[in-house]
Design a protein around this motif. Structure first.
Motif, PDB file in Angstrom:
ATOM      1  N   ILE A  20       0.820  -1.203   0.000  1.00  0.00           N
ATOM      2  CA  ILE A  20       0.000   0.000   0.000  1.00  0.00           C
ATOM      3  C   ILE A  20       0.862   1.265   0.000  1.00  0.00           C
ATOM      4  O   ILE A  20       0.494   2.284  -0.580  1.00  0.00           O
ATOM      5  CB  ILE A  20      -0.943   0.008   1.228  1.00  0.00           C
ATOM      6  CG1 ILE A  20      -1.874  -1.214   1.161  1.00  0.00           C
ATOM      7  CG2 ILE A  20      -1.764   1.279   1.297  1.00  0.00           C
ATOM      8  CD1 ILE A  20      -2.772  -1.239  -0.053  1.00  0.00           C
ATOM      9  N   VAL A  21       2.022   1.204   0.637  1.00  0.00           N
ATOM     10  CA  VAL A  21       2.872   2.391   0.764  1.00  0.00           C
ATOM     11  C   VAL A  21       3.272   2.980  -0.580  1.00  0.00           C
ATOM     12  O   VAL A  21       3.239   4.212  -0.745  1.00  0.00           O
ATOM     13  CB  VAL A  21       4.108   2.079   1.630  1.00  0.00           C
ATOM     14  CG1 VAL A  21       5.107   3.229   1.599  1.00  0.00           C
ATOM     15  CG2 VAL A  21       3.673   1.803   3.073  1.00  0.00           C
ATOM     16  N   PRO A  22       3.665   2.185  -1.593  1.00  0.00           N
ATOM     17  CA  PRO A  22       3.969   2.816  -2.889  1.00  0.00           C
ATOM     18  C   PRO A  22       2.790   3.575  -3.487  1.00  0.00           C
ATOM     19  O   PRO A  22       2.989   4.541  -4.227  1.00  0.00           O
ATOM     20  CB  PRO A  22       4.361   1.615  -3.770  1.00  0.00           C
ATOM     21  CG  PRO A  22       4.870   0.603  -2.809  1.00  0.00           C
ATOM     22  CD  PRO A  22       4.013   0.756  -1.586  1.00  0.00           C
ATOM     23  N   GLU A  23       1.562   3.158  -3.179  1.00  0.00           N
ATOM     24  CA  GLU A  23       0.386   3.897  -3.643  1.00  0.00           C
ATOM     25  C   GLU A  23       0.297   5.258  -2.956  1.00  0.00           C
ATOM     26  O   GLU A  23      -0.146   6.238  -3.554  1.00  0.00           O
ATOM     27  CB  GLU A  23      -0.883   3.088  -3.347  1.00  0.00           C
ATOM     28  CG  GLU A  23      -0.969   1.762  -4.081  1.00  0.00           C
ATOM     29  CD  GLU A  23      -1.507   1.929  -5.495  1.00  0.00           C
ATOM     30  OE1 GLU A  23      -2.056   2.997  -5.780  1.00  0.00           O
ATOM     31  OE2 GLU A  23      -1.381   0.983  -6.289  1.00  0.00           O
ATOM     32  N   LEU A  24       0.718   5.308  -1.691  1.00  0.00           N
ATOM     33  CA  LEU A  24       0.676   6.567  -0.942  1.00  0.00           C
ATOM     34  C   LEU A  24       1.817   7.497  -1.313  1.00  0.00           C
ATOM     35  O   LEU A  24       1.704   8.720  -1.152  1.00  0.00           O
ATOM     36  CB  LEU A  24       0.719   6.281   0.567  1.00  0.00           C
ATOM     37  CG  LEU A  24      -0.431   5.456   1.148  1.00  0.00           C
ATOM     38  CD1 LEU A  24      -0.156   5.132   2.608  1.00  0.00           C
ATOM     39  CD2 LEU A  24      -1.748   6.206   1.012  1.00  0.00           C
ATOM     40  N   LEU A  25       2.921   6.939  -1.795  1.00  0.00           N
ATOM     41  CA  LEU A  25       4.124   7.725  -2.088  1.00  0.00           C
ATOM     42  C   LEU A  25       4.572   7.495  -3.535  1.00  0.00           C
ATOM     43  O   LEU A  25       5.645   6.962  -3.794  1.00  0.00           O
ATOM     44  CB  LEU A  25       5.253   7.345  -1.122  1.00  0.00           C
ATOM     45  CG  LEU A  25       4.948   7.509   0.371  1.00  0.00           C
ATOM     46  CD1 LEU A  25       6.041   6.864   1.207  1.00  0.00           C
ATOM     47  CD2 LEU A  25       4.802   8.989   0.719  1.00  0.00           C
ATOM     48  N   PRO A  26       3.779   7.918  -4.513  1.00  0.00           N
ATOM     49  CA  PRO A  26       4.125   7.646  -5.911  1.00  0.00           C
ATOM     50  C   PRO A  26       5.333   8.428  -6.407  1.00  0.00           C
ATOM     51  O   PRO A  26       5.909   8.073  -7.440  1.00  0.00           O
ATOM     52  CB  PRO A  26       2.858   8.049  -6.670  1.00  0.00           C
ATOM     53  CG  PRO A  26       2.215   9.086  -5.798  1.00  0.00           C
ATOM     54  CD  PRO A  26       2.505   8.659  -4.389  1.00  0.00           C
ATOM     55  N   GLY A  27       5.720   9.489  -5.710  1.00  0.00           N
ATOM     56  CA  GLY A  27       6.834  10.305  -6.170  1.00  0.00           C
ATOM     57  C   GLY A  27       8.203   9.781  -5.799  1.00  0.00           C
ATOM     58  O   GLY A  27       9.214  10.387  -6.152  1.00  0.00           O
ATOM     59  N   PHE A  28       8.271   8.647  -5.075  1.00  0.00           N
ATOM     60  CA  PHE A  28       9.550   8.099  -4.623  1.00  0.00           C
ATOM     61  C   PHE A  28       9.843   6.779  -5.335  1.00  0.00           C
ATOM     62  O   PHE A  28       8.938   5.996  -5.609  1.00  0.00           O
ATOM     63  CB  PHE A  28       9.535   7.886  -3.109  1.00  0.00           C
ATOM     64  CG  PHE A  28       9.435   9.165  -2.320  1.00  0.00           C
ATOM     65  CD1 PHE A  28      10.577   9.841  -1.921  1.00  0.00           C
ATOM     66  CD2 PHE A  28       8.196   9.693  -1.983  1.00  0.00           C
ATOM     67  CE1 PHE A  28      10.493  11.016  -1.205  1.00  0.00           C
ATOM     68  CE2 PHE A  28       8.098  10.871  -1.261  1.00  0.00           C
ATOM     69  CZ  PHE A  28       9.246  11.541  -0.875  1.00  0.00           C
ATOM     70  N   SER A  29      11.125   6.555  -5.600  1.00  0.00           N
ATOM     71  CA  SER A  29      11.544   5.343  -6.296  1.00  0.00           C
ATOM     72  C   SER A  29      11.507   4.148  -5.339  1.00  0.00           C
ATOM     73  O   SER A  29      11.534   4.309  -4.116  1.00  0.00           O
ATOM     74  CB  SER A  29      12.961   5.513  -6.845  1.00  0.00           C
ATOM     75  OG  SER A  29      13.903   5.524  -5.785  1.00  0.00           O
ATOM     76  N   PRO A  30      11.462   2.918  -5.880  1.00  0.00           N
ATOM     77  CA  PRO A  30      11.491   1.734  -5.014  1.00  0.00           C
ATOM     78  C   PRO A  30      12.733   1.663  -4.135  1.00  0.00           C
ATOM     79  O   PRO A  30      12.650   1.209  -2.993  1.00  0.00           O
ATOM     80  CB  PRO A  30      11.457   0.571  -6.025  1.00  0.00           C
ATOM     81  CG  PRO A  30      10.763   1.124  -7.217  1.00  0.00           C
ATOM     82  CD  PRO A  30      11.207   2.557  -7.285  1.00  0.00           C
TER      83      PRO A  30
END
Length: 329
Positions: A20-30
């Motif tokens: 879920i976190v990548p959905e909340l933080l789309p501006g950051f790379s993996p």
């Protein structure tokens, strides 16, 4: 057995938050997300173990240090980076299909461990679990538009997904075996040491990521650093600190052939969180996959609780083998 299974299921439920976190933080790379999570995990672990840190570090041997280093790399950082690269290069469908084979690979490679049920008896529940994996991935492939990338790029992504599969398979088996061989470390102590090691390894990777970012493109519009650290601190506490401790308890109490299948509850949790986040009901194949998954793992649990007449159960057999090394209560 029951405590170990419950701990494994709860660990999977906490690990599912990672998606879920990548959905909340789309501006950051993996890479940035991985580094943020594991630096926060290391900081929290350091705080939790600070009162007894000196005494605990004195008990560490070079062998323990090497185990912590290889497990923090294989189970955390390298695994996450391989998954992210696989998704970017090959797409969600192929990557999830390959990484979704973790329960099968762990079961196959851990079948010679103490307490493991013979593979022939596990073929039927493994077939049910495999059917669940197929349903999940057929649904994903049917609803995600495929990109038109080059064949070499796709093959590289598939290789990265295979690398992620190898990393987690090796970590799950190595961690379970090491905990069983070293009862002098409690599950909480090993989880804290594991978190501290992960944070220390993540620091230089984070430094390289920052240098590469500043030498490249400027920040995007959605790089909210306050939200970044809030999410990663919550993820580090829930998924890493608590989740890994629960997993260590499960690894110590259960044979590897069973813990490998319990990893699938991470997939179920991630799907349920995704449904809630998007406000969508699960599709038919997703419902079938969840039902098959629960049925397969439940079947496997029953097989692990059954034993020939006169033989000790796996956890009592393990306890008997380790009893001479344990201090008197």
């Amino acid at each position: 057995m029951l405590t170990g299974v419950l701990c494994g299921v709860l660990a999977g439920a906490l690990w599912g938050m990672v998606f879920i976190v990548p959905e909340l933080l789309p501006g950051f790379s993996p890479v940035e997300l991985a580094v943020g999570r594991y630096v926060a995990y290391g900081a929290i672990s350091l705080g939790l173990m600070l009162p007894g840190l000196a005494a605990l570090l004195r008990r560490l041997t070079p062998q323990d240090g090497w185990a912590l280093l290889r497990q923090s790399l294989s189970g955390n950082l390298v695994y996450y980076i391989f998954v992210a690269l696989g998704v970017q290069l090959a797409g969600v469908g192929p990557t999830s299909l390959i990484v979704g084979l973790v329960p099968v690979s762990v079961t196959l490679f851990g079948r010679r461990d103490r307490g493991a049920v013979p593979l022939a008896r596990l073929l039927a529940p493994l077939a049910v679990v495999a059917a669940a994996i197929v349903c999940i991935n057929v649904d994903v492939l049917g609803h995600v538009q495929a990109g038109g990338g080059a064949l070499s790029t796709t093959l590289l992504g598939v290789a990265c997904a295979a690398g992620a599969l190898a990393c987690w398979t090796w970590y799950a088996i190595d961690n379970a075996r090491y905990l069983k061989r070293n009862p002098q470390f409690s599950s909480a102590q090993w989880s804290s040491l594991y978190g501290l090691a992960s944070g220390l390894v993540a620091l230089p990777i984070g430094l390289v990521a920052v240098i590469m970012h500043h030498s490249g493109a400027s920040d995007g519009p959605a790089r909210d650093w306050t939200m970044f650290w809030i999410c990663n601190l919550l993820l580090a506490l829930g998924a890493s600190v608590i989740g890994n401790q629960l997993w260590n308890v499960a690894s110590r109490r259960l044979p590897v052939t069973l813990t490998g299948q319990l990893i699938l509850f991470e997939t179920v949790a991630a799907m349920l969180y995704g449904f809630a986040w998007r406000g969508q009901a699960p599709r038919l194949l997703e419902i079938v996959a969840i039902v098959l998954l629960v049925a397969g793992v439940t079947w496997s649990v029953r097989l692990h609780t059954e034993r020939p007449r006169g033989k000790l159960p796996a956890h009592e057999e393990e306890t008997a083998a380790l009893a001479p090394q344990k201090p008197a209560l």
